[in-house]
Design an enzyme around this catalytic site. Structure first.
Site, PDB file in Angstrom:
ATOM      1  N   TYR A 166       0.843  -1.208   0.000  1.00 59.47           N
ATOM      2  CA  TYR A 166       0.000   0.000   0.000  1.00 59.47           C
ATOM      3  C   TYR A 166       0.879   1.260   0.000  1.00 59.47           C
ATOM      4  CZ  TYR A 166      -3.679   3.116   1.930  1.00 59.47           C
ATOM      5  OH  TYR A 166      -4.572   4.132   2.165  1.00 59.47           O
ATOM      6  N   LYS A 170       0.857   4.028  -2.901  1.00 60.43           N
ATOM      7  CA  LYS A 170       0.455   5.409  -2.600  1.00 60.43           C
ATOM      8  C   LYS A 170       1.559   6.407  -2.955  1.00 60.43           C
ATOM      9  CE  LYS A 170      -3.787   5.199  -1.122  1.00 60.43           C
ATOM     10  NZ  LYS A 170      -4.848   5.567  -2.076  1.00 60.43           N
TER      11      LYS A 170
HETATM   12  N1  NAD Z   1      -9.387   6.145   5.882  1.00 64.35           N
HETATM   13  C1  NAD Z   1      -8.189   6.688   6.005  1.00 64.35           C
HETATM   14  O1  NAD Z   1      -7.785   7.142   7.098  1.00 64.35           O
HETATM   15  C2  NAD Z   1      -7.284   6.781   4.814  1.00 64.35           C
HETATM   16  C3  NAD Z   1      -5.955   7.175   5.050  1.00 64.35           C
HETATM   17  C4  NAD Z   1      -5.102   7.317   3.963  1.00 64.35           C
HETATM   18  C5  NAD Z   1      -5.574   7.098   2.677  1.00 64.35           C
HETATM   19  N2  NAD Z   1      -6.863   6.694   2.477  1.00 64.35           N
HETATM   20  C6  NAD Z   1      -7.293   6.483   1.096  1.00 64.35           C
HETATM   21  O2  NAD Z   1      -8.538   7.144   0.903  1.00 64.35           O
HETATM   22  C7  NAD Z   1      -9.309   6.428  -0.065  1.00 64.35           C
HETATM   23  C8  NAD Z   1     -10.672   6.079   0.515  1.00 64.35           C
HETATM   24  O3  NAD Z   1     -10.477   5.193   1.623  1.00 64.35           O
HETATM   25  P1  NAD Z   1     -11.650   4.799   2.659  1.00 64.35           P
HETATM   26  O4  NAD Z   1     -11.013   4.761   3.989  1.00 64.35           O
HETATM   27  O5  NAD Z   1     -12.823   5.624   2.397  1.00 64.35           O
HETATM   28  O6  NAD Z   1     -11.903   3.257   2.211  1.00 64.35           O
HETATM   29  P2  NAD Z   1     -13.273   2.413   2.076  1.00 64.35           P
HETATM   30  O7  NAD Z   1     -12.858   0.981   2.132  1.00 64.35           O
HETATM   31  O8  NAD Z   1     -14.296   2.890   3.038  1.00 64.35           O
HETATM   32  O9  NAD Z   1     -13.776   2.759   0.585  1.00 64.35           O
HETATM   33  C9  NAD Z   1     -13.047   2.369  -0.540  1.00 64.35           C
HETATM   34  C10 NAD Z   1     -14.020   2.045  -1.658  1.00 64.35           C
HETATM   35  O10 NAD Z   1     -13.257   1.700  -2.836  1.00 64.35           O
HETATM   36  C11 NAD Z   1     -13.968   0.690  -3.539  1.00 64.35           C
HETATM   37  N3  NAD Z   1     -13.056  -0.088  -4.396  1.00 64.35           N
HETATM   38  C12 NAD Z   1     -12.004  -0.834  -3.985  1.00 64.35           C
HETATM   39  N4  NAD Z   1     -11.420  -1.438  -5.028  1.00 64.35           N
HETATM   40  C13 NAD Z   1     -12.103  -1.064  -6.142  1.00 64.35           C
HETATM   41  C14 NAD Z   1     -11.967  -1.355  -7.524  1.00 64.35           C
HETATM   42  N5  NAD Z   1     -11.017  -2.208  -7.998  1.00 64.35           N
HETATM   43  N6  NAD Z   1     -12.814  -0.772  -8.392  1.00 64.35           N
HETATM   44  C15 NAD Z   1     -13.787   0.077  -7.952  1.00 64.35           C
HETATM   45  N7  NAD Z   1     -13.985   0.364  -6.641  1.00 64.35           N
HETATM   46  C16 NAD Z   1     -13.152  -0.194  -5.749  1.00 64.35           C
HETATM   47  C17 NAD Z   1     -14.574  -0.180  -2.444  1.00 64.35           C
HETATM   48  O11 NAD Z   1     -15.697  -0.924  -2.913  1.00 64.35           O
HETATM   49  C18 NAD Z   1     -14.917   0.828  -1.357  1.00 64.35           C
HETATM   50  O12 NAD Z   1     -16.282   1.183  -1.374  1.00 64.35           O
HETATM   51  C19 NAD Z   1      -8.468   5.206  -0.443  1.00 64.35           C
HETATM   52  O13 NAD Z   1      -7.709   5.490  -1.596  1.00 64.35           O
HETATM   53  C20 NAD Z   1      -7.547   5.041   0.731  1.00 64.35           C
HETATM   54  O14 NAD Z   1      -6.372   4.344   0.393  1.00 64.35           O
HETATM   55  C21 NAD Z   1      -7.722   6.514   3.516  1.00 64.35           C
END
Ligand code: NAD
Length: 300
Positions: A166, A170
């Protein structure tokens, strides 16, 4: 009147978590939104149209304008088809938000090839797939105020020990964002990355991850707190902002530095012998290297 009236946006990962909050926030500011999400599990398995459909329905019920889609972002050809469908269904295409993502955590010495490849495929390749086809569309439809907003992570920027796949993906997204920023500015595109922090299903499993409370009760970590800077980046007002990373969440919005040459030693002859390099590296660099948040005593 919203700050995004008339603008057309595609948001991936928009069925849950931060992506859903972004889709709702963009729509609340007047954008027409394609809510795209394959509805997979945190590890990327499965497929469910429900999350994208219910977010789009909720936006429409509140008087906004949204459509739903379930494209798997790892599919290059399907992403090309999605971009043309967005443009025809929404009547244009101004804003691309790449927020879809999955996790398959493990230490580097235990990580399987498949878990590395799958995470890189969703985050880095998926972000490439949509950026590539969006860029082509924007290049063929010049004259707009176009925005590419990619999601990176502090996991990559700080190097989370249990997330080598990851973290690598990223940081790859950071390089991709910088390259797009430099390549596409002349076509009206601004490309920036968001490093968010929010309580979602992705962070539910974090234990002992410092002092943060990722529960739904902690409003500071609500996904909605990531959204205002995304709306800013999506707006025409952010024309001056390109090739940067914005940290967002937990009450903070931070402009991060891009990599710079921090300390430098230069050989007058243009060459270095090993003993001189050893001596000058330590004399010049050693005092500048501060501990990072993951530094701890060596494992016993
Ligand atoms: N939550 C955090 O604190 C955090 C921190 C750093 C980065 N991020 C990044 O923010 C973004 C959102 O994360 P989140 O926490 O809301 O995650 P989440 O798991 O709640 O949502 C991610 C969504 O992406 C969809 N998804 C995954 N693979 C897919 C694919 N191949 N095609 C289409 N859809 C797909 C999933 O179905 C899911 O609904 C991500 O890129 C994550 O890496 C989140």
């Amino acid at each position: 009147m919203g700050v995004l009236d008339g603008r057309k946006a595609l948001v991936t990962g928009a069925g849950r978590g931060i992506g859903a909050a972004v889709a709702e926030g963009l729509a609340a500011e007047g954008a027409t939104v394609m809510v795209s999400d394959a509805g997979v599990a945190v590890d990327g398995s499965g497929h469910d149209a429900g999350p994208a459909e219910s977010v789009a329905a909720a936006i429409n019920e509140r008087g906004g304008k949204a459509f739903s889609d379930t494209t798997d972002i790892t599919d290059f050809a399907a992403c090309e088809e999605l971009i043309s469908r967005v443009a025809s269904t929404l009547g244009g295409f101004d804003i691309m938000v790449n927020a879809a993502g999955i996790l398959r955590d493990n230490m580097i010495f235990k990580m399987s090839e498949q878990d590395f490849d799958t995470v890189v495929s969703v985050h880095l390749k998926g972000t490439f797939n949509l950026s590539r086809h969006a860029a082509t569309w924007w290049r063929e439809n010049r004259g707009g105020q176009y925005r590419l907003i990619n999601f990176t992570s502090m996991s990559g920027l700080h190097g989370a020990p249990s997330q080598p796949n990851y973290a690598a993906a990223k940081m790859g997204i950071v390089g991709l964002t910088y390259s797009c920023a430099n390549a596409l500015a002349g076509y009206g595109v601004r490309s920036n990355a968001i490093a968010p922090i929010a309580g979602t299903r992705m962070t539910q499993g974090i234990k002992g991850g410092g002092s943060l409370d990722y529960s739904a009760e902690n409003k500071r970590l609500a996904p909605e707190n990531v959204v205002p800077p995304v709306i800013y980046l999506a707006s025409e007002q952010s024309e001056w902002l390109n090739r940067r990373i914005i940290f967002a969440g937990n009450g903070r919005i931070s402009l991060m530095t891009n990599p710079v040459f921090e300390r430098e030693i230069v050989s007058a002859s243009g060459t270095w012998d090993v003993p001189t390099a050893f001596a000058e590296i330590e004399a010049s660099f050693k005092g500048s290297v501060s501990p990072n948040i993951f530094d701890k005593p060596p494992a016993g």
